[in-house]
Design an enzyme around this catalytic site. Structure first.
Site, PDB file in Angstrom:
ATOM      1  N   LYS A   1     -16.702  -5.216   0.056  1.00 54.85           N
ATOM      2  CA  LYS A   1     -16.516  -5.854   1.384  1.00 54.85           C
ATOM      3  C   LYS A   1     -16.505  -4.692   2.315  1.00 54.85           C
ATOM      4  O   LYS A   1     -15.751  -3.677   2.435  1.00 54.85           O
ATOM      5  CB  LYS A   1     -15.314  -6.438   1.383  1.00 54.85           C
TER       6      LYS A   1
ATOM      7  N   GLU B   1      -7.750   5.138  -1.632  1.00 53.39           N
ATOM      8  CA  GLU B   1      -7.803   6.335  -0.793  1.00 53.39           C
ATOM      9  C   GLU B   1      -7.459   6.260   0.606  1.00 53.39           C
ATOM     10  O   GLU B   1      -8.203   5.189   1.174  1.00 53.39           O
ATOM     11  CB  GLU B   1      -9.451   6.703  -0.737  1.00 53.39           C
TER      12      GLU B   1
ATOM     13  N   CYS C   1     -10.475  10.803   7.473  1.00 54.54           N
ATOM     14  CA  CYS C   1      -9.258  10.490   6.747  1.00 54.54           C
ATOM     15  C   CYS C   1      -8.660  11.988   6.493  1.00 54.54           C
ATOM     16  O   CYS C   1      -7.229  12.208   6.609  1.00 54.54           O
ATOM     17  CB  CYS C   1      -9.608   9.957   5.546  1.00 54.54           C
TER      18      CYS C   1
ATOM     19  N   GLU D   1      -0.365   8.817  11.144  1.00 57.10           N
ATOM     20  CA  GLU D   1      -1.902   9.101  11.603  1.00 57.10           C
ATOM     21  C   GLU D   1      -2.325   8.577  12.880  1.00 57.10           C
ATOM     22  O   GLU D   1      -2.237   7.270  12.967  1.00 57.10           O
ATOM     23  CB  GLU D   1      -2.470   8.667  10.378  1.00 57.10           C
TER      24      GLU D   1
HETATM   25  P1  NAD Z   1      -7.851  -0.565   7.293  1.00 53.79           P
HETATM   26  O1  NAD Z   1      -6.878  -0.331   6.203  1.00 53.79           O
HETATM   27  O2  NAD Z   1      -7.673  -1.343   8.460  1.00 53.79           O
HETATM   28  O3  NAD Z   1      -9.234  -1.493   6.734  1.00 53.79           O
HETATM   29  C1  NAD Z   1      -9.936  -0.740   5.571  1.00 53.79           C
HETATM   30  C2  NAD Z   1     -10.752  -2.144   4.942  1.00 53.79           C
HETATM   31  O4  NAD Z   1      -9.466  -3.026   4.346  1.00 53.79           O
HETATM   32  C3  NAD Z   1     -11.428  -3.117   5.863  1.00 53.79           C
HETATM   33  O5  NAD Z   1     -12.621  -3.456   5.255  1.00 53.79           O
HETATM   34  C4  NAD Z   1     -10.518  -4.195   6.189  1.00 53.79           C
HETATM   35  O6  NAD Z   1     -11.102  -5.382   6.559  1.00 53.79           O
HETATM   36  C5  NAD Z   1      -9.893  -4.199   4.784  1.00 53.79           C
HETATM   37  N1  NAD Z   1      -8.373  -5.069   4.784  1.00 53.79           N
HETATM   38  C6  NAD Z   1      -7.460  -4.892   5.808  1.00 53.79           C
HETATM   39  N2  NAD Z   1      -6.551  -5.607   5.599  1.00 53.79           N
HETATM   40  C7  NAD Z   1      -6.533  -6.257   4.421  1.00 53.79           C
HETATM   41  C8  NAD Z   1      -5.903  -6.924   3.342  1.00 53.79           C
HETATM   42  N3  NAD Z   1      -4.738  -7.379   3.689  1.00 53.79           N
HETATM   43  N4  NAD Z   1      -6.457  -7.071   2.204  1.00 53.79           N
HETATM   44  C9  NAD Z   1      -7.678  -6.558   1.694  1.00 53.79           C
HETATM   45  N5  NAD Z   1      -8.345  -5.866   2.724  1.00 53.79           N
HETATM   46  C10 NAD Z   1      -8.091  -5.737   3.865  1.00 53.79           C
HETATM   47  O7  NAD Z   1      -8.675   0.727   7.486  1.00 53.79           O
HETATM   48  P2  NAD Z   1      -9.663   1.195   9.008  1.00 53.79           P
HETATM   49  O8  NAD Z   1      -8.797   1.082  10.084  1.00 53.79           O
HETATM   50  O9  NAD Z   1     -10.849   0.374   8.583  1.00 53.79           O
HETATM   51  O10 NAD Z   1     -10.022   2.706   8.477  1.00 53.79           O
HETATM   52  C11 NAD Z   1      -9.225   3.617   8.841  1.00 53.79           C
HETATM   53  C12 NAD Z   1      -8.424   4.261   7.599  1.00 53.79           C
HETATM   54  O11 NAD Z   1      -9.095   4.551   6.670  1.00 53.79           O
HETATM   55  C13 NAD Z   1      -7.515   5.564   8.119  1.00 53.79           C
HETATM   56  O12 NAD Z   1      -6.173   5.430   7.530  1.00 53.79           O
HETATM   57  C14 NAD Z   1      -8.280   6.619   7.358  1.00 53.79           C
HETATM   58  O13 NAD Z   1      -7.149   7.631   6.813  1.00 53.79           O
HETATM   59  C15 NAD Z   1      -8.601   5.786   5.900  1.00 53.79           C
HETATM   60  N6  NAD Z   1      -9.664   6.467   5.300  1.00 53.79           N
HETATM   61  C16 NAD Z   1      -9.428   7.205   4.094  1.00 53.79           C
HETATM   62  C17 NAD Z   1     -10.391   7.756   3.366  1.00 53.79           C
HETATM   63  C18 NAD Z   1     -10.085   8.501   2.247  1.00 53.79           C
HETATM   64  O14 NAD Z   1     -10.940   8.924   1.316  1.00 53.79           O
HETATM   65  N7  NAD Z   1      -8.635   8.991   1.970  1.00 53.79           N
HETATM   66  C19 NAD Z   1     -11.628   7.766   3.827  1.00 53.79           C
HETATM   67  C20 NAD Z   1     -11.946   7.053   4.840  1.00 53.79           C
HETATM   68  C21 NAD Z   1     -10.858   6.324   5.514  1.00 53.79           C
END
Ligand code: NAD
Length: 497
Positions: free
Chosen positions: A181, A256, A290, A391
């Site tokens: 997804k 992650e 991130c 963050e």
């Molecule tokens: P997010 O958590 O809002 O969404 C990430 C994914 O999860 C999306 O595909 C979203 O649709 C899905 N999602 C949202 N709610 C969900 C639920 N209840 N159940 C299942 N899936 C769900 O994150 P974002 O805003 O898309 O991305 C930014 C975040 O990602 C930041 O916190 C960043 O630090 C993190 N990030 C971490 C890494 C790493 O390697 N540690 C890498 C890239 C981004």
């Protein structure tokens, strides 16, 4: 400027080898963050769509159409995928910039890295990976690694292609089938990647893609009993939801998550190098990375000079649309995210911090329709402030002062996160001493940000569980089995009758 065709793309999901609309035909617009224009319509997948994808992946896994292939055969598919990514590199780059907003230069690196990641895992999977061990005669004992089964892969919007590949390449290499997804905000390059999967003839049902809202489609993937593992990259709050959703069926979970990573600058560091990397650490990707070095900790004797030089250079960063080759920093990904970042800037002011530079949305120079924010620096901050603890995920950095090594480490470790961290010093022993005290999974000395397919990526504390990339990233997608073979086949004789 690269020519961008103004054609709206109609995206589809890929389930059991077929391109599909959402079962209820609903769609959502996908926006170019540089100008607010609709570039695509994506299916608004439903729980039923997610279930169809899970069923296809489960069937393909049980049939052995993928796990039953030799490692060499699976690798040959992965090599072909890498070649196709290279072949379409310009298109991937252009689409990534249009969808995520990042400058072409950054998108180009991501595309090259994505191809390299497929090649890395194609190579790795054919290498020796088992163990034998000595136990009492007449047993020959060994350990083999096997695919986990059906893997649910959920990714964010900041590296739409690369984050997808970091999961898909090792998951497929290991012999799993997948339900993937993408972020509903950035599904364009993932769709292009799945076109390549079809093109190279990946057996149907092996790689499935559902697009839709996280709490609907993502939650179904995380909780469904036919999914054996969920590998998630995204925010820490969402990671907690995923863990809970996966708990009932005791799935293997790999997370992650977010960060608030410290970049520690000692007075003996090469000054201009430290300033340069500190800028790169926070403003690459407009801070939507991130591992961003979003807390710069500077030794007090050089603090004032560092802040002045850093702010002077931050003001010179060229902010603009990603498809303009002169752009050094692009927009934020969406209106919603822009509002979040601006909210944090207001919060910082209310908390009593001083804006040393930036602090505003950019609406001049034709950027008013996009989601642009100035490179922003906060000083006079206290460790307990929310802008220091949380963050922000935008071009906003706090610069703090420290007296000595001990205080630097205390401040650096003083958040719930533990993803990344950097140290700048010309004293090699001090650099290593401080790095070893950081409670972070990804660290650099006199550098910041470079990532390698060979090296594990992941965090301590609330930055996650498990590791991507390297041999560690492959092992996440494998189960471990011990096999004990009796070389003397005769009854054990435990019971007398
Ligand atoms: P997010 O958590 O809002 O969404 C990430 C994914 O999860 C999306 O595909 C979203 O649709 C899905 N999602 C949202 N709610 C969900 C639920 N209840 N159940 C299942 N899936 C769900 O994150 P974002 O805003 O898309 O991305 C930014 C975040 O990602 C930041 O916190 C960043 O630090 C993190 N990030 C971490 C890494 C790493 O390697 N540690 C890498 C890239 C981004």
């Amino acid at each position: 400027m690269v020519e961008v065709k103004n054609q709206v793309i109609n995206l589809k999901m890929y389930i059991d080898g077929e391109w599909k609309d959402a079962e209820n035909q609903e769609t959502r617009p996908v926006i170019n963050p540089a100008n607010g224009e609709v570039i695509a319509y994506a299916p608004e997948g439903t729980i039923e769509d997610a279930r169809a994808a899970i069923f296809a992946a489960r069937t393909a896994f049980e049939d052995g159409v993928w796990s039953g292939l030799s490692a060499q055969e699976r690798a040959s598919y992965l090599f072909k995928i890498a070649d196709k990514i290279d072949q379409y590199a310009d298109e991937f780059t252009r689409l990534e910039t249009m969808d995520n907003g990042k400058p072409l230069r950054e998108a180009g690196f991501d595309v090259a890295d994505a191809a390299a990641c497929f090649r890395y895992y194609a190579g790795l999977i054919t290498k020796p990976d088992g163990y034998t061990y000595h136990v009492a005669d007449p047993i020959q004992a060994m350990v083999v690694r096997e695919p986990v089964g059906v893997c649910g892969l959920i990714v964010p919007w900041n590296y739409p292609l690369l984050m997808s590949v970091w999961k898909i390449a090792p998951a497929l290499a290991a012999g799993n089938t997948i339900v993937f997804k993408p972020s509903e905000v950035t599904p364009v390059t993932p769709k292009k990647l799945f076109e390549i999967f079809e093109d190279v003839g990946l057996p149907k049902g092996v790689a499935n893609m559902v697009i839709g809202a996280g709490p609907v489609v993502g939650n179904e993937v995380a909780s469904h009993p036919e999914v054996d593992m969920v590998s998630f990259t995204g925010g820490t709050k969402t990671g907690k939801h995923i863990m809970k959703a996966a708990a009932d069926t005791m799935k293997k979970v790999s997370l992650e998550l977010g960060g608030k990573s410290p970049n520690i600058i000692f007075a003996d560091a090469d000054f201009e190098t430290a300033v340069d990397y500190a800028l790169f650490g926070i403003y690459a990707g407009a801070g939507q990375v991130c591992s961003a070095g979003s807390r710069i900790l500077v030794e007090e004797s050089i603090y004032a000079r560092f802040v002045a030089r850093f702010a002077e250079r931050a003001k010179q960063i060229v902010v603009g649309p990603g498809d303009d080759p002169s752009t050094e920093m692009g927009p934020l990904v969406s209106q919603q995210h822009l509002e979040k970042v601006l909210h944090y800037i207001e919060l910082g002011k209310q908390e009593g911090a001083t804006v040393a530079c930036g602090g505003n949305r950019i609406v001049h120079s034709g950027l008013g329709k996009g989601y642009f924010v100035e490179p922003t620096v906060f000083i006079d901050v206290k460790q307990e402030m929310r802008i220091v603890q949380e963050e922000i995920f935008g071009p906003v950095v706090v610069i703090q002062k420290f007296k000595d090594e001990e205080e630097a480490v205390k401040l650096a470790n003083g958040t719930v996160y533990g993803l990344a961290g950097g140290v700048f010093t010309n004293d090699g022993a001090k650099g290593l001493r401080v790095i070893k005290k950081l409670r972070s999974g990804i660290t650099w000395v006199n550098s910041y940000h470079p990532t390698y397919n060979e090296a594990p990526w992941g965090g301590y504390k609330q930055s996650g569980i498990g590791r991507s990339l390297g041999t560690f990233g492959l092992e996440e997608f494998q189960e471990i089995k011990q096999i004990n073979i009796n070389l003397q086949v005769e009854p054990i004789g435990w019971f007398s009758n």
